[in-house]
Structures are given as C-alpha cells and as structure tokens.
Design an enzyme around this catalytic site. Structure first.
Site, PDB file in Angstrom:
ATOM      1  CD  GLN A 166      -8.205  -7.126  -0.807  1.00 20.97           C
ATOM      2  OE1 GLN A 166      -7.674  -7.725   0.135  1.00 20.97           O
ATOM      3  NE2 GLN A 166      -8.030  -7.474  -2.071  1.00 20.97           N
ATOM      4  CG  HIS A 193     -11.018  -7.501   7.283  1.00 19.74           C
ATOM      5  ND1 HIS A 193     -10.221  -8.218   8.137  1.00 19.74           N
ATOM      6  CD2 HIS A 193     -10.534  -7.744   6.033  1.00 19.74           C
ATOM      7  CE1 HIS A 193      -9.306  -8.879   7.454  1.00 19.74           C
ATOM      8  NE2 HIS A 193      -9.470  -8.608   6.176  1.00 19.74           N
ATOM      9  CB  ALA A 212     -11.049   1.793   5.562  1.00 15.63           C
ATOM     10  CG  PHE A 220      -5.876  -3.865   4.417  1.00 14.58           C
ATOM     11  CD1 PHE A 220      -6.026  -4.356   5.703  1.00 14.58           C
ATOM     12  CD2 PHE A 220      -6.270  -4.663   3.357  1.00 14.58           C
ATOM     13  CE1 PHE A 220      -6.556  -5.622   5.942  1.00 14.58           C
ATOM     14  CE2 PHE A 220      -6.797  -5.931   3.577  1.00 14.58           C
ATOM     15  CZ  PHE A 220      -6.945  -6.425   4.873  1.00 14.58           C
ATOM     16  CD  GLU A 247      -1.831  -2.355   1.511  1.00 15.39           C
ATOM     17  OE1 GLU A 247      -2.751  -3.199   1.473  1.00 15.39           O
ATOM     18  OE2 GLU A 247      -0.665  -2.627   1.874  1.00 15.39           O
TER      19      GLU A 247
END
Length: 674
Positions: free
Chosen positions: A435, A480, A437, A439, A413
């Site tokens: 993928q 996640h 938020a 991350f 990222e």
C-alpha cells in the site's frame, strides 16, 4: 525404587499406542513399515558419519519418522510438500536417489544446491518438495500460494507444510493461517510438537493447552494426532484429504511427538530430563509398528532382517557414489551466473498510436494489458479489489478480471510475499502491491531471504513483482514517505526498477512482469498525478538495466532517478547555460554502468542526485564505482546530493528542509566551479 517407578510408567505408556489397520491391506502395512525403516537406518548411518567428520551438521528426526512418512504417503507425487530439516522421511518417501541426498549433505555438486546451502535447505520441482529457510515461518505462506494456484486450477490437489511448535510463535505462522482460512485454501498445516524449540520447553513457548487450539481463532478445523503412530497419521490424513478435495479448506494438525536427539547433534540433550527421554523411548514409532506387524503376522523376523539388509546395502552403495564425487571447484562465473534466472528479453515495440496520460495511468495500463497477456497473473494487495487500491490504480479490475485474480489481502505483508513465491512455484505470476513502500518492512524477510535467494540456492525462479508506492513531497510523514530502494539494491537476486516518466513506467513494468526474477518496482506517488507524457496505447516493453540519457552536454554528468530527475530538469531549464549530461537510471539493479562511465569519461565531473538519505544510499555505491573505474578522467570529486540523515518529517517546512531539492543547485554550481 526409582527404577521401578520409571519401569511401571513406561509399561503403562506402552499400552497407549494402539494400531488400527482399518481397511489397509497387508501389502500397504508392509509398505509403510519399509518407508519408516529407511529414514531410520539412514539416520543411524549419518550419526556415524558426523562423528567421523564426513558431514558437518545433522538435524536428527529419530522418533518423529511417522509424521513425515505418513503425511507424504497420503499425498500424491504431484502434490507439494514443504518439510523442515527433521523430515528425512519426506525425501525418502518421495524416492529421491540417496546418492543425491548424500551429495547434498556433503556439499557436492550433485546435490540440490551445488554446495550453496546445507542439509534440507533446498527444494526440487522434480519431486514436488519445497525446502525451508532458516527463518522457518515464510514457508507457511509459500504453502498458501501453492494451494491458491491449485484452487484456481480446481485440480483438487492438497498442499502439506511442516513447522515445529517453536515456529508457531512467529508472526508468519499466524498470517499464513489467517490467509488460508479467509481464502479457504486446501493446506494441511503440520505442527510437529516435539516438546522443545532447541532447548526451550513448550511451557515457555505458549500458554494454550494444545497448539491445535490456535485453529479456533481462525475458524479453522484442527486435530490432535499421535505423531508416533503411523497408522493413526496415515488413516486420519487420508480421511481429511478426501474432505479437503471435495470442500477446499485448511486444516491445522498438531502431532504429539518427541525428538530423541538434540536440536542438532552438537547441541546434545542434556537439557531434557532423563525420565522424559525414557518415557518417549518406549513410544518409538519404528519399534512399536514393527512389533504390531509381527504380532498380527504381517511381518516375519526373516523378512524384517531382509529389509534391513536391502536398505543398508542401498545406503552403502549410494554413499560410495557420493564419496567418489569430486569436491566442488569454485569459479566466479559459476557463482554469479546463478544469482538470477536467465531470461531472454523480448522486445515489443509500440505502435504509433499515443495518448497523453499521467504516470498513474501508465501503471494502470501496464497492469491491465499484462493481465490480458498473462492469464496466470495474480495481483494481491490490501484494498485493491472493489476499492481499487489506495491510489485507485486497480479500480474496476475486479469487474474485468474477477476476484480470483485481483485479490484483497489481510494486513499481512510477510505471508502475502511468501504466497507470491508459492504462486510462482506452482506456475503462476504474482504482483504484490505494498500500500506504501514503507510497509514493506513487515514483508522484508521473505523478500530478501526467500525471493532473492531461491534461484541461487536451488535453481527456482521467483516470478514476483512487488509494487512500491514511495517518496516524499506530500507531507505524509515518516511512515508513508520513504524511498527505501537501498534496502534492496544490496541484496543479490533482486532487481530494482525506479522509473520517472509514464512512458518508462509502462514499458518497464511490462518487462518486470515478464521477468521470472523478483523485482521491486518503485513508483513515486508524487509523480502519479503530476507528470503527463505521450504514451503508446498498446503493449510494449523496455529492457531492464538500461539507463536513459535525457540531456547531453560536456561539462558535468548528473545522475538521478525517480522524482530527482524532474527536479534536475527544473534546475537545468532555469539555468540553460549549464552544459550537462542528465542520466535517468530507471533501473538500479542491474545498474547501467556502461552509460554512467561513458558520460563521466566525457565530462570529467559528476553529481549523483537521490531522494533517499545520504549515508548508505545507492549514490554512495555509484560514487565508489566511478572512483574505481573512472578516477583518471575526473576533474573534481564525485558529489552526492541526498535527503538529510533523519527520518522524513510531516510538516511541510520540515519536509522541504529534509528533501534535497533546495540544496542541489548550490552543490551543482560549486562542482562546476571546481
């Protein structure tokens, strides 16, 4: 005996530096010498100025000039180079006016940062130089983005980016090399191995024999070059550049060199053994090259003296210009007006044709129509190409727009965000899809220190949108499910958008893509397939920074964004007797305080509803603003309703307890009774 030992060792080393002119003309040889000499003489002047207190800090490149000069001499003026703070030769070889450099180093307005950043922490599009930030590593990813733009245009341009041996330990270094190798980007990765990362010697930084060996792991061509030999640098890079133009690919170059001064002048060199300093002193790139040119009859003592006098005169004249420039007089407007690049919002009204679609379809519509509108728009993210992304938003995009514009990325990222900045620098727009938020934490540094600060620092836009699928309610656990907007709302230079409805999502994402400033675009994933709305089928925009008043009343103001907007609507529908203004913020930065204050002054009571945890969330700042600006209108304390101050859990019972949905109604009724 010690003196004799050192002398013999130095004598032996002087035989190592051998110059091969190949087919270079006398004029070219002299041109390279002049380019070497200029930064050296400027450095000598700077050392005097820093002792006089006229410059606050200086990172000396004495002993390393051949790398900066050689690399920049090989590149065309239209090719980007990304130097570090020991690469004065890059700036002088590009013929930047010395008075502007002196003004930059003295923090004056005619510098490149208006006194906002120091030394070489700046860029200039005019000279195709992109300066570093103190975190070092992100500029490698920026070079990837610049090179990607060049490759997409098939213009055969090469990008060169500098780093030191210390920064090769950073994750950004490895991410950037991996991306460049996978995408076959024409980047020269320049490692200046000068033996020390500040005071830490190389044997405490890495265990491989040579840093060039790291290229093997990425399937990347690599070379070791004598960084003090200007002809070896120039000739080898000229050869490599031609190969890279005909067959785009990255190259890792380790330049063996040494810095003869400290990391910066205040640090000194006491940590360096004296015999090591003596060894490298005889490999001085300027002295050795001058001796070579003299030996082959290309340089005379008279002409050498003339060059010294000309350059010293140029230095003194430009220094006088800079010294005569007045000190900066700060103004609030001058500072605040440059945080964001000015942008004239273009309102595009939709047609009457509508379709009832889901939130996720609205996001897809926006991306699809924006890709058609902006031919220079690139989307990057993990699994977004053939697979269509984790939520299938870009499913089918590859067939329509091609893999050049819809790019799967490695799991890196940080470098991808930096590459987005590089694309922006080189004339493209970029969308980076996280993928999840959550991350974004691994890409946090370039967002808050590169994207956010570039325009303020040196006037460069960051035309990048970072899409952030976020939020709880799906039992996805602590990695996640976060809604982490508060990480970014406090960072000047970023815009933060958080829609709750399909209509807003499409119009606001279109505007975010049009905006040349960096935007964090939050998309609550629980809303993706649960919320439907009539949405215009064609392209339209909604201005950033404008809230929506969904319901109007006189007794209380409810302020919310994202999923809590829908939770608030459920509460009001269940309790029709509540006479409330319901404000959907839609954009968190810039914040529509005008709409907030107008409502609070009308109702006298306010409750702020967020999914983020309580402490440090944006509700706290909104509450403080209301207390400061509307205190005399309040009939009760400002209330906040938020998630528990814990990580978000996995099991449904725990997640339900964590989220604020089950607590909002009770707090609202208590406020109404106050």
């Amino acid at each position: 005996m010690l003196y004799i030992s050192i002398f013999e060792r130095l004598k032996k080393r002087t035989q190592i530096m051998i110059f091969y002119r190949q087919d270079l003309t006398d004029a070219k040889l002299l041109e390279l010498y002049k380019k070497l000499l200029k930064p050296r003489l400027i450095e000598e002047k700077m050392l005097i100025l820093i002792r006089q207190g006229k410059v606050s800090k200086w990172f000396s490149g004495i002993g390393q000039e051949a790398i900066a000069v050689g690399v920049t001499s090989v590149l065309d003026e239209s090719e980007y180079v990304l130097p570090m703070h020991r690469n004065l030769g890059v700036f002088t070889t590009r013929d930047i006016p010395l008075n502007r450099l002196f003004s930059q180093w003295q923090g004056k307005a005619d510098g490149f940062t208006k006194g906002r950043d120091r030394s070489f922490h700046f860029g200039t599009q005019e000279y195709k130089i992109i300066g570093m930030i103190s975190h070092l590593g992100p500029q490698l990813g920026v070079a990837d983005g610049i090179a990607l733009a060049n490759k997409l245009q098939n213009n055969k341009k090469i990008t060169a980016v500098f780093t030191g041996e210390g920064a090769t330990s950073e994750g950004d270094f490895h991410e950037a090399l991996n991306i460049a190798a996978v995408w076959k980007l024409p980047v020269m990765f320049i490692i200046e191995n000068n033996g020390y990362g500040l005071s830490t010697p190389t044997n405490e930084q890495y265990q491989c024999t040579n840093l060039a060996d790291k290229g093997i792991g990425y399937g990347m061509e690599s070379h070791i070059i004598d960084g003090n030999n200007i002809l070896e640098v120039y000739n080898k890079l000229s050869e490599l550049k031609e190969q890279m133009q005909n067959d785009p690919h990255p190259v890792l170059l380790e330049f063996k060199t040494f810095r003869m001064r400290g990391h910066e002048e205040a640090s000194g060199t006491k940590y360096v053994p004296q015999d090591l300093m003596d060894e490298w002193a005889v490999k001085d790139p300027v002295t050795n090259y001058r001796d070579y040119l003299t030996k082959i009859g290309v340089l005379t003592a008279e002409f050498d003296e003339q060059l010294h006098e000309e350059i010293k005169k140029e230095i003194d004249e430009n220094l006088a210009i800079s010294n005569a420039e007045p000190e900066i007089i700060p103004t609030y407007s001058g500072e605040l007006d440059d945080v964001y690049k000015s942008f004239i919002y273009e309102e595009v009204n939709p047609s009457s044709e509508i379709k009832n679609i889901r939130f996720i379809d609205a996001i897809r519509n926006s991306l699809e129509q924006s890709m058609q509108k902006h031919k220079n728009l690139i989307i990057m993210g993990q699994d977004i190409a053939e697979y269509g992304g984790a939520f299938k938003i870009t499913d089918g995009f590859v067939e329509f727009f091609g893999k050049d514009r819809v790019r799967n990325t490695p799991i890196c990222e940080s470098a991808i965000v930096s590459a987005g900045m590089g694309l922006s620098i080189n004339g493209y727009k970029a969308i980076v899809e996280m993928q999840f938020a959550d991350f974004v934490s691994t890409g946090f540094n370039p967002i808050v220190n590169l994207l956010a600060k570039s325009h303020y620092r040196w006037g460069e836009k960051a035309d990048v949108v970072v899409r952030m699928p976020c939020g709880g309610g799906t039992q996805a656990g602590p990695f996640h499910s976060q809604t982490n907007e508060a990480w970014f709302t406090k960072t000047p230079g970023l815009k933060v958008v958080y829609p709750a409805f399909p209509y807003d999502a499409k119009g606001l994402l279109n505007s975010s893509i049009n905006d040349p400033n960096p935007v964090l675009f939050f998309e609550h994933k629980q809303l993706y397939r649960s919320v439907y709305q009539d949405v215009p089928t064609d392209y339209y925009t909604i201005p950033l920074g404008k809230a929506a008043v969904l319901k109007e009343g006189n007794n209380v103001t409810i302020i919310a964004f994202g999923a809590p907007v829908h939770w608030a609507l459920e509460t009001l529908e269940k309790n029709p007797e509540i006479d409330a203004d319901l404000i959907d913020l839609r954009t968190l930065q810039p914040l529509d305080t005008e709409t907030i204050y107008a409502s609070v002054r009308k109702t006298g009571k306010v409750i702020i509803y967020q999914e983020d945890t309580m402490f440090g969330g944006i509700a706290s700042d909104i509450s403080a603003l209301i207390m400061e600006e509307c205190f005399e209108y309040l009939d009760a304390p400002v209330k906040r309703v938020a998630s528990l101050d814990s990580p978000i859990p996995f099991t449904k019972a725990l997640e339900d307890q964590f989220l604020p949905k089950n607590r909002f109604e009770a707090v609202l009724f208590d406020l109404l009774k106050y």
